[in-house]
Design a protein around this motif. Structure first.
Motif: not given
Lengths: 336, 467
Positions: B208-230, B232-238
């Motif tokens: 849990i951070g303050t960054g522009p994206f938050q981790l949704v799921r990590y499938q080991k050695d395969s895929i990391i999914r993130y979604q934009a942090h609505p 986010y203090w610098e405005g939501k990522a495009p």
């Protein structure tokens, strides 16, 4: 049959202890220091280095480390990854299903294609099909997996666009793991599109990984069939007026299968070795890729535990093959 | 002066498809980045690999201060402003208000980021008695390597929005150190909540951070999914959905790029670059990397205690040939131990020319044929090489090792693991050492130089990642 099974199981224990010893020694003979892999570029001071060595037990003599490792294993503890700090068994459980899925697909491909090719080549001995099949299988047998994989990717994925380049499933599908076998998980979810995507992703890696076993099985089936077809009882069967399909499919094939089953059993070892390359080419998140990462990171516990678990799998499959062998050939059960 | 690993995967060579630029990405369309390796985990304080930082600190977290993209200049981030006491010992940070942490299935923050979070982040690494110091293996090698345990005297909360660091000695690079990945600000409230739920290990697994994206799921050695942090203090990522598709092999990553399965790949194979540049559907972006490869002389040992010999070898090495053969032109001659992207780069330093004849003369007749052949031989065999980091391509001395041993042991080339270097004695006969520092920190403080380093003087530099 029971004594046959017990006999085989009793042989397992020394095999497994031997494997623990060799994996332990091999891993520790590997050049490089796991702590080096944990250090940032600027390095760490010697005291911290010594402290980390002590924490990981690497400061002890090898024999002491080995005995400690055996004690851990006796408690079912495969240790923790130095890098991710997670239990080795837990990591193995997440990557193993991917390899199982790939290997089963590869073996199925090899058997489904290899058996008929072998049988037909034997029936047409010296014919065009025989020569073609055997030269192609020899080529397949000598194919470098990495290069073969890249070649197929360039043709089918990049040029023709028929299959995806790599991965296990399309990025749009986020299937929560139930069994870890994606074909089953997507089927359980009832998601047809995801299932199709998983099948699509499986085709190329399975073909690449199955190529060598396919060649082996085809050649083995051919020679076993040729031998059996020349025996007296086949001549008798033919003389009785049985249909050629029945003579070949029932009488000849059953006996010809005995050496083929052995080959399939041994092929599991080859498959797991091939999986390391195939998984790297196709970014397949399985045991092979996991172990390669562990080598690069000098993650001793993962390597020790991972290789041991893979070895146990190979031993278990070979045990299974022995049992099937016994089923196929009553002489073997009676002999033991 | 300390320099950090400056987002090198964005800064080095990368290639991307035009597709997302030709047409604006539809919001539902994920942006796929084919990363080169699997992250070690998701708490950047516990790990050291760039791959891990790419997957955690750079998108999930923020730091008090951060580096401006593509440079080593600092900018305010979670700290709006700061003051430094005249004696250089006290740093006081004023925190930004209303910075929202991510919300996940297991945690909903009740408050914005405040001083407690900053204290939690640093005390966990600094204080051996902190509740979470031992959590997840509790090894903070980056923090330790920056000498933080000895450098920090106290970390104090003045009020909810003011934090004070008191140092044991003035430290010029301190602020830059706080912009590094290990200093990513964690949520104290999340840590407490996970302890209360009996699952403290989740703090490091489900960040849990303050960054522009938050981790949704990590499938080991395969895929990391993130979604934009609505929030986010610098405005939501495009980009709504960001996906890391882990693809270790450079050729496969390139194939995926061509097949449209990823939009961006880092560290392309050097051999593929020409084809990539010719492909109108792809764009190759490159920037000078924060790295320098060099040979180091042991100036306490013969013959390198003689300046003339060192100078001779400098002139005897055809670096342009090395750059062409080993880096395929994607590097340039370096004349300093640091690249020009750093503010302390001294452009006035004069480079040594490649001049074998002058080398012979300058060496005072020393430079024997054997050694000359080694350094002037076919450039492809020059003891320098580079490659994709994930392949271990920068493994020092791999190429050198292949060349075997000189018959009379006059110039024996062997690989010495970094760790052994710590244990090297002054009597060790290492006289010439091929080294490379890459995208890391380079400390030039004399007090810090250990015996081993003081003996070395950089020369024959090649700076990869540059065209």
């Amino acid at each position: 049959m029971l004594s046959f099974l017990l006999n085989r199981l009793a042989l397992l224990l020394p095999t497994l202890i031997g494997i623990t010893f060799f994996t332990f020694i091999l891993v520790h003979l590997m050049p490089g220091d796991p702590i080096e892999m944990l250090m940032p570029e600027r390095g760490i001071d010697p005291e911290r280095h010594a402290q980390l060595r002590a924490e990981l037990g690497l400061d002890q003599p090898l024999l002491v480390q080995y005995v400690r490792y055996l004690k851990q294993l006796a408690h079912g503890d495969f240790g923790r990854s130095i890098v991710t700090k997670k239990p080795v068994l837990e990591e193995f459980a997440t990557v193993f299903p991917a390899t199982v899925e790939l290997s089963v697909a590869a073996v199925s491909f090899a058997i489904l294609l290899g058996l008929p090719i072998g049988v037909f080549a034997a029936l047409n001995r010296g014919g065009l099909f025989d020569y073609a099949a055997m030269s192609v299988s020899l080529t397949g047998y000598s194919m470098p997996i990495f290069w073969w994989g890249l070649l197929l990717i360039l043709l089918f994925s990049v040029q023709l666009g028929w299959t995806p380049v790599s991965g296990r499933i399309g990025i749009f599908y986020d299937v929560p793991p139930i069994t870890g076998l994606l074909l089953i998980d997507t089927a359980l979810e009832g998601d047809v599109a995801a299932f199709t995507s998983a099948v699509h992703h499986l085709v190329l890696p399975a073909v690449v990984l199955g190529t060598i076993p396919l060649a082996t099985i085809a050649r083995m089936t051919r020679s076993a069939m040729l031998e059996v077809l020349n025996t007296e009882y086949i001549r008798t069967a033919r003389a009785k007026g049985l249909s050629p399909v029945r003579v070949v499919g029932v009488h000849a094939l059953r006996n010809a299968l005995i050496p083929v089953v052995t080959v399939v059993g041994l092929a599991v070892g080859v498959l797991l070795a091939g999986a390391i390359l195939t998984e790297t080419v196709f970014s397949w998140p399985g045991v092979g890729k996991w172990l390669v990462d562990a080598v690069n990171r000098r993650d001793f516990p993962v390597l020790r535990g991972g290789i041991l678990l893979v070895a146990v799998t190979v031993v278990a499959v070979n045990l299974l093959v022995d049992l099937v062998y016994g089923l196929l050939d009553p002489r073997i059960r009676k002999a033991t | 002066m300390t320099y950090r690993r400056l987002g090198i995967r964005w800064a080095l060579l990368m290639a991307l498809t035009w597709a997302p630029f030709a047409a604006p990405i539809a919001h539902a369309e994920p942006f796929v980045y084919c990363s080169e390796a699997s992250p070690e985990g998701f708490n950047p304080a516990l790990f050291i690999a760039n791959t891990t930082f790419d997957a955690s600190s750079r998108n999930v977290f923020n730091r008090l201060v951060e580096f401006e993209r593509g440079s080593t200049r600092l900018r305010p981030a979670l700290a709006e402003s700061w003051t430094i006491s005249p004696d250089g010992l006290v740093y006081t940070f004023t925190l930004r208000r209303n910075v929202a942490f991510h919300t996940s299935k297991s945690f909903t923050p009740s408050r914005p980021m405040n001083a407690d979070d900053v204290l939690y982040t640093f005390l966990r690494q600094w204080d051996p008695n902190h509740r979470d110091h031992k959590l997840s293996g509790g090894s903070y090698e980056y923090f330790n390597s920056m000498d933080m345990p000895k450098l920090i005297k106290a970390i104090e909360k003045i009020d909810d929005h003011t934090v004070r660091f008191v140092l044991t000695q003035p430290e010029a690079p301190f602020l830059a150190n706080l912009a590094m990945d290990f200093a990513s600000i964690q949520s104290a409230e999340y840590a407490d909540a996970m302890h209360a739920a009996g699952t403290p290990e989740k703090i490091d697994l489900e960040p849990i951070g303050t960054g522009p994206f938050q981790l949704v799921r990590y499938q080991k050695d395969s895929i990391i999914r993130y979604q934009a942090h609505p929030g986010y203090w610098e405005g939501k990522a495009p980009i709504d959905q960001l996906i890391f598709s882990i693809t270790p092999d450079g050729s496969v990553a390139y194939a995926k790029l061509k097949a449209g399965e990823c939009h961006l790949i880092p560290y392309p194979n050097e051999a593929d670059l020409d084809a990539m540049r010719r492909d109108p559907a792809l764009r190759v972006m490159s920037q000078e990397g924060l790295n320098v490869g060099y040979l180091a002389f042991n100036t306490e040992k013969k013959p390198f205690d003689d300046m003339r010999v060192r100078r001779a070898l400098n002139m005897a090495i055809d670096r342009d040939a090395i750059i062409e053969a080993v880096y395929l032109g994607n590097a340039r001659r370096a004349k300093n131990p640091i690249p020009p992207t750093m503010w302390s780069y001294n452009d006035a330093v004069e480079d040594y020319p490649y001049d074998p004849e002058a080398a012979k003369a300058a060496g005072g007749g020393w430079l024997p044929e054997r050694v000359r052949d080694r350094f002037m031989g076919p450039a492809g065999q020059a003891p320098l090489q580079s490659g994709r980091p994930a392949d271990g391509g920068n493994d020092p001395g791999r190429l050198a090792e292949d060349r075997g041993e000189d018959q009379d042991h006059f110039l024996r080339i062997r690989r010495i693991p970094e760790a052994d270097e710590e244990r090297r004695t002054p009597d060790d006969a290492v006289r010439l050492d091929r080294r490379q520092w890459r995208s890391g920190q380079l400390s030039l403080r004399p007090a810090e130089l250990r015996g081993g380093e003081r003996r070395r003087q950089p020369c024959a530099l090649v700076q990869p990642g540059v065209r």
